[in-house]
Scaffold this motif. Structure first.
Motif, PDB file in Angstrom:
ATOM      1  N   GLY A  94      42.660  -7.314  58.925  1.00 49.26           N
ATOM      2  CA  GLY A  94      43.180  -6.098  58.323  1.00 49.26           C
ATOM      3  C   GLY A  94      42.381  -5.508  57.180  1.00 49.26           C
ATOM      4  O   GLY A  94      41.678  -6.196  56.437  1.00 49.26           O
ATOM      5  N   LEU A  95      42.518  -4.187  57.028  1.00 47.43           N
ATOM      6  CA  LEU A  95      41.794  -3.462  55.990  1.00 47.43           C
ATOM      7  C   LEU A  95      42.255  -3.818  54.588  1.00 47.43           C
ATOM      8  O   LEU A  95      41.497  -3.635  53.626  1.00 47.43           O
ATOM      9  CB  LEU A  95      41.963  -1.954  56.210  1.00 47.43           C
ATOM     10  N   ALA A  96      43.487  -4.313  54.425  1.00 44.74           N
ATOM     11  CA  ALA A  96      43.928  -4.716  53.086  1.00 44.74           C
ATOM     12  C   ALA A  96      43.064  -5.871  52.570  1.00 44.74           C
ATOM     13  O   ALA A  96      42.707  -5.914  51.384  1.00 44.74           O
ATOM     14  CB  ALA A  96      45.405  -5.112  53.104  1.00 44.74           C
ATOM     15  N   LYS A  97      42.720  -6.800  53.447  1.00 46.58           N
ATOM     16  CA  LYS A  97      41.812  -7.887  53.067  1.00 46.58           C
ATOM     17  C   LYS A  97      40.373  -7.375  52.894  1.00 46.58           C
ATOM     18  O   LYS A  97      39.668  -7.750  51.946  1.00 46.58           O
ATOM     19  CB  LYS A  97      41.824  -8.987  54.134  1.00 46.58           C
ATOM     20  N   ILE A  98      39.950  -6.523  53.810  1.00 47.61           N
ATOM     21  CA  ILE A  98      38.602  -5.966  53.726  1.00 47.61           C
ATOM     22  C   ILE A  98      38.425  -5.188  52.425  1.00 47.61           C
ATOM     23  O   ILE A  98      37.343  -5.205  51.811  1.00 47.61           O
ATOM     24  CB  ILE A  98      38.318  -5.061  54.938  1.00 47.61           C
TER      25      ILE A  98
ATOM     26  N   MET B  56      45.539   5.323  58.630  1.00 40.27           N
ATOM     27  CA  MET B  56      44.208   4.717  58.596  1.00 40.27           C
ATOM     28  C   MET B  56      43.251   5.588  57.784  1.00 40.27           C
ATOM     29  O   MET B  56      42.427   5.081  57.006  1.00 40.27           O
ATOM     30  CB  MET B  56      43.679   4.511  60.015  1.00 40.27           C
ATOM     31  N   VAL B  57      43.365   6.892  57.951  1.00 43.08           N
ATOM     32  CA  VAL B  57      42.545   7.809  57.167  1.00 43.08           C
ATOM     33  C   VAL B  57      42.906   7.714  55.690  1.00 43.08           C
ATOM     34  O   VAL B  57      42.022   7.747  54.819  1.00 43.08           O
ATOM     35  CB  VAL B  57      42.715   9.248  57.690  1.00 43.08           C
ATOM     36  N   GLN B  58      44.192   7.573  55.403  1.00 46.82           N
ATOM     37  CA  GLN B  58      44.618   7.424  54.019  1.00 46.82           C
ATOM     38  C   GLN B  58      43.947   6.227  53.360  1.00 46.82           C
ATOM     39  O   GLN B  58      43.515   6.284  52.208  1.00 46.82           O
ATOM     40  CB  GLN B  58      46.147   7.259  53.950  1.00 46.82           C
ATOM     41  N   VAL B  59      43.866   5.120  54.089  1.00 45.28           N
ATOM     42  CA  VAL B  59      43.237   3.920  53.542  1.00 45.28           C
ATOM     43  C   VAL B  59      41.744   4.157  53.309  1.00 45.28           C
ATOM     44  O   VAL B  59      41.195   3.808  52.251  1.00 45.28           O
ATOM     45  CB  VAL B  59      43.455   2.707  54.466  1.00 45.28           C
ATOM     46  N   LEU B  60      41.063   4.761  54.276  1.00 42.10           N
ATOM     47  CA  LEU B  60      39.632   5.017  54.111  1.00 42.10           C
ATOM     48  C   LEU B  60      39.374   6.003  52.973  1.00 42.10           C
ATOM     49  O   LEU B  60      38.393   5.860  52.229  1.00 42.10           O
ATOM     50  CB  LEU B  60      39.012   5.523  55.417  1.00 42.10           C
TER      51      LEU B  60
ATOM     52  N   ALA C 213      46.444  -5.030  46.784  1.00 42.93           N
ATOM     53  CA  ALA C 213      47.823  -4.596  46.553  1.00 42.93           C
ATOM     54  C   ALA C 213      47.978  -3.084  46.693  1.00 42.93           C
ATOM     55  O   ALA C 213      49.009  -2.594  47.185  1.00 42.93           O
ATOM     56  CB  ALA C 213      48.291  -5.052  45.169  1.00 42.93           C
ATOM     57  N   GLU C 214      46.984  -2.322  46.271  1.00 42.92           N
ATOM     58  CA  GLU C 214      47.086  -0.866  46.361  1.00 42.92           C
ATOM     59  C   GLU C 214      47.077  -0.401  47.812  1.00 42.92           C
ATOM     60  O   GLU C 214      47.787   0.547  48.172  1.00 42.92           O
ATOM     61  CB  GLU C 214      45.945  -0.214  45.575  1.00 42.92           C
ATOM     62  N   VAL C 215      46.276  -1.040  48.659  1.00 45.68           N
ATOM     63  CA  VAL C 215      46.252  -0.688  50.078  1.00 45.68           C
ATOM     64  C   VAL C 215      47.574  -1.055  50.741  1.00 45.68           C
ATOM     65  O   VAL C 215      48.124  -0.279  51.537  1.00 45.68           O
ATOM     66  CB  VAL C 215      45.068  -1.380  50.787  1.00 45.68           C
ATOM     67  N   VAL C 216      48.104  -2.213  50.397  1.00 44.26           N
ATOM     68  CA  VAL C 216      49.408  -2.622  50.943  1.00 44.26           C
ATOM     69  C   VAL C 216      50.468  -1.601  50.578  1.00 44.26           C
ATOM     70  O   VAL C 216      51.291  -1.190  51.414  1.00 44.26           O
ATOM     71  CB  VAL C 216      49.787  -4.020  50.424  1.00 44.26           C
ATOM     72  N   GLU C 217      50.465  -1.148  49.337  1.00 37.24           N
ATOM     73  CA  GLU C 217      51.460  -0.179  48.888  1.00 37.24           C
ATOM     74  C   GLU C 217      51.241   1.182  49.548  1.00 37.24           C
ATOM     75  O   GLU C 217      52.208   1.892  49.868  1.00 37.24           O
ATOM     76  CB  GLU C 217      51.387  -0.035  47.365  1.00 37.24           C
ATOM     77  N   LEU C 218      49.999   1.532  49.785  1.00 37.03           N
ATOM     78  CA  LEU C 218      49.684   2.829  50.394  1.00 37.03           C
ATOM     79  C   LEU C 218      50.302   2.977  51.777  1.00 37.03           C
ATOM     80  O   LEU C 218      50.790   4.059  52.143  1.00 37.03           O
ATOM     81  CB  LEU C 218      48.166   2.981  50.473  1.00 37.03           C
TER      82      LEU C 218
END
Length: 527
Positions: free
Chosen positions: A37-41, A84-88, A297-302
């Motif tokens: 997952g991207l949260a780890k990445i 997914m775009v939000q995370v990137l 944590a910020e990605v998880v919350e996003l």
């Protein structure tokens, strides 16, 4: 050595590829922990930026499809920005490349995701039909770095997509040959940049050291040719095959960072000034594993609002199964008729309005259906956003397709039945072994590949090579995907544009209770 000085500098090129909708480190079939997952990445990306701020960050494609999270967003509630775009956007990606699965949800969903991106989408060889104008995004990106360094990133996409994708999803597009496109653009970028990076959503069809073919040379994975035939490339970022690769081919550093966010690809490049310009002095590649990395944590919350809606949807009850439709042994499923595959085939036959169907057990993690079925069970078993197509094919086509499926098994040596390495290396391709309903057949794996179908009947009579039959299958297979070339160009009798997972849910909802049945119409045997 410090990251940079007046005459020498080091930069890091970071790559994700084939994330397939994975942000959180969970397995959606049961919500158990999963080292992806991207949260780890994101944590790894932050660490690299702390080491060296000179970073180029690229996603190499197959981003917006692959999990219930992305399915729910695309099909159920597409109003918010793409998660997914939000995370990137949050991670300040420099660019993304179009992968083949970007098209799975259609042009509207993809166009929306691109508009919501704070970064450009690249694909030089995906153009508007009859022109050189990019259909989505732009061909390349020039990025200015400290010290006056210019890096060029050329985006390329495997041009094999028309063999798999729903034609409606790629209408008006032309997929040019990736190598020929690179030959056009790389010399131009070489003049404009100190460093030329090619980010190619495709992989390698040849051994990186010997150049010997490792798979059928269809043109789907042209990474080796890019290194050997296109002068001027410094770094080649790859994907599509879900492999873990680092190395050098013909002086080009190559990397492929697995899939689902299991690793972050990193290429370190040292540049030094010579005669007033920057040149590459050294370069190397490595993979940074996401295993045991704490999620950001910020990605998880996003993604939390998206995830909460997805989890509610996944736990919606659909109906009941009477009998056993669980997967106890994937190999057993693939060696004799069973209720799970028979059920999926019967769903396809019902909506395709025909009496012959084929489907696959997509991977060895498919759990089957529990007595009380939820949407989670359906998406855990039917993991792709396939639609259905009814083709008019000959009896010879059916036999050829069965022989292709029969090649899934390694030659029988008297021990346990095993899988042909061609279906496991370089990546698992269990989804390319089909099982059929509506015909009776027997496969003998003691016989040579290509001669394994020893019985083939339809309604009790031998299937005639020159007679026509209507068969329902998913759109990937109908386009010839998985080396089923016998289906390419065949007459399409009927197109069913609804996702198969939705059809399965509707089928169960309409009936309430499904009985696990098995008519034993096929089997795999050996001498």
């Amino acid at each position: 050595m410090s990251a940079s000085n007046r005459n020498r500098t080091t930069l890091a090129i970071l790559e994700t590829s084939d994330v397939h909708g994975h942000v959180l480190p969970i397995h959606y079939a049961n919500n158990q922990p999963y080292e992806v997952g991207l949260a780890k990445i994101a944590t790894l990306i932050d660490r690299e930026r702390q080491i060296n701020p000179n970073v180029i960050l690229i996603d190499n494609g197959d981003l917006i499809q692959g999990t219930p999270l992305t399915y729910y967003h695309a099909r159920i509630d597409n109003r918010p920005p793409d998660p997914m775009v939000q995370v990137l956007n949050h991670l300040s990606y420099d660019a993304a490349v179009l992968g083949n699965h970007e098209f799975n949800y259609g042009q509207d969903a993809l166009g929306k995701a691109i508009r919501e991106s704070n970064f450009p989408w690249l694909s030089a060889n995906l153009v508007k039909s009859g022109s050189d104008e990019p259909f989505f995004g732009q061909p390349y990106l020039l990025k200015k770095l400290p010290g006056g360094i210019t890096a060029a990133i050329l985006g390329l996409t495997t041009h094999y997509i028309p063999n798999w994708e729903n034609p409606h999803h790629i209408a008006g597009m032309e997929f040019l040959d990736a190598v020929e496109t690179a030959k056009r653009w790389v010399p131009i970028l070489r003049e404009r940049a100190d460093l030329v990076i090619v980010s190619y959503h495709g992989g390698f069809e040849r051994d990186l050291e010997t150049g010997e073919p490792t798979e059928k040379l269809t043109g789907e994975n042209q990474g080796y040719q890019l290194c050997m035939e296109v002068p001027g490339i410094d770094v080649l970022l790859t994907g599509h095959q879900h492999r873990s690769i680092t190395g050098t081919v013909n002086g080009v550093v190559v990397v492929q960072p697995s899939y689902q966010g299991r690793a972050l690809g990193k290429v370190s490049v040292e540049l030094e000034q010579q005669a007033g310009r920057w040149v590459v002095a050294a370069k190397s590649a490595e993979l940074l594993s996401a295993e045991n990395v704490e999620p950001d944590a910020e990605v998880v919350e996003l993604v939390r609002p998206y995830e909460e809606k997805t989890q509610i949807w996944l736990d919606q009850p659909i109906g009941k199964i009477k009998g056993d439709m669980l997967v106890h042994d994937p190999m057993e499923i693939r060696t004799k008729d069973n209720p799970l595959i028979e059920f999926i085939n019967r769903v396809q036959m019902a909506y395709g309005q025909v009496d012959i169907s084929n489907t696959a057990l997509f991977d060895n993690e498919a759990p089957g259906f529990k007595p009380d079925v939820t949407m989670r069970d359906i998406v855990a078993n039917y993991i792709y956003p396939n639609t259905l197509r009814v083709l008019r094919v000959t009896g010879q086509d059916i036999k050829d397709a069965l022989e292709q499926s029969a090649s899934y098994f390694a030659p029988y040596d008297g021990g346990p039945i095993t899988v042909n390495p061609r279906f496991t290396t370089p990546k698992p391709q269990h989804y390319n072994y089909d099982m059929w309903e509506g015909i009776e057949y027997r496969i003998n794996i003691s016989r040579p590949v290509g001669e394994r179908v020893v019985m083939l009947r339809y309604k009790g009579q031998p299937v005639k090579p020159d007679e026509y039959y209507e068969v329902v299958m998913n759109n990937y297979r109908a386009g010839g995907g998985g080396n089923y070339f016998m289906f390419q160009g065949k007459e399409v009798v009927r197109d069913i544009p609804t996702d198969v997972s939705e059809l399965i849910a509707s089928y169960i909802l309409e009936r309430g209770t499904i009985e696990a049945t098995c008519d034993h119409n096929w089997e795999v045997v050996h001498d």
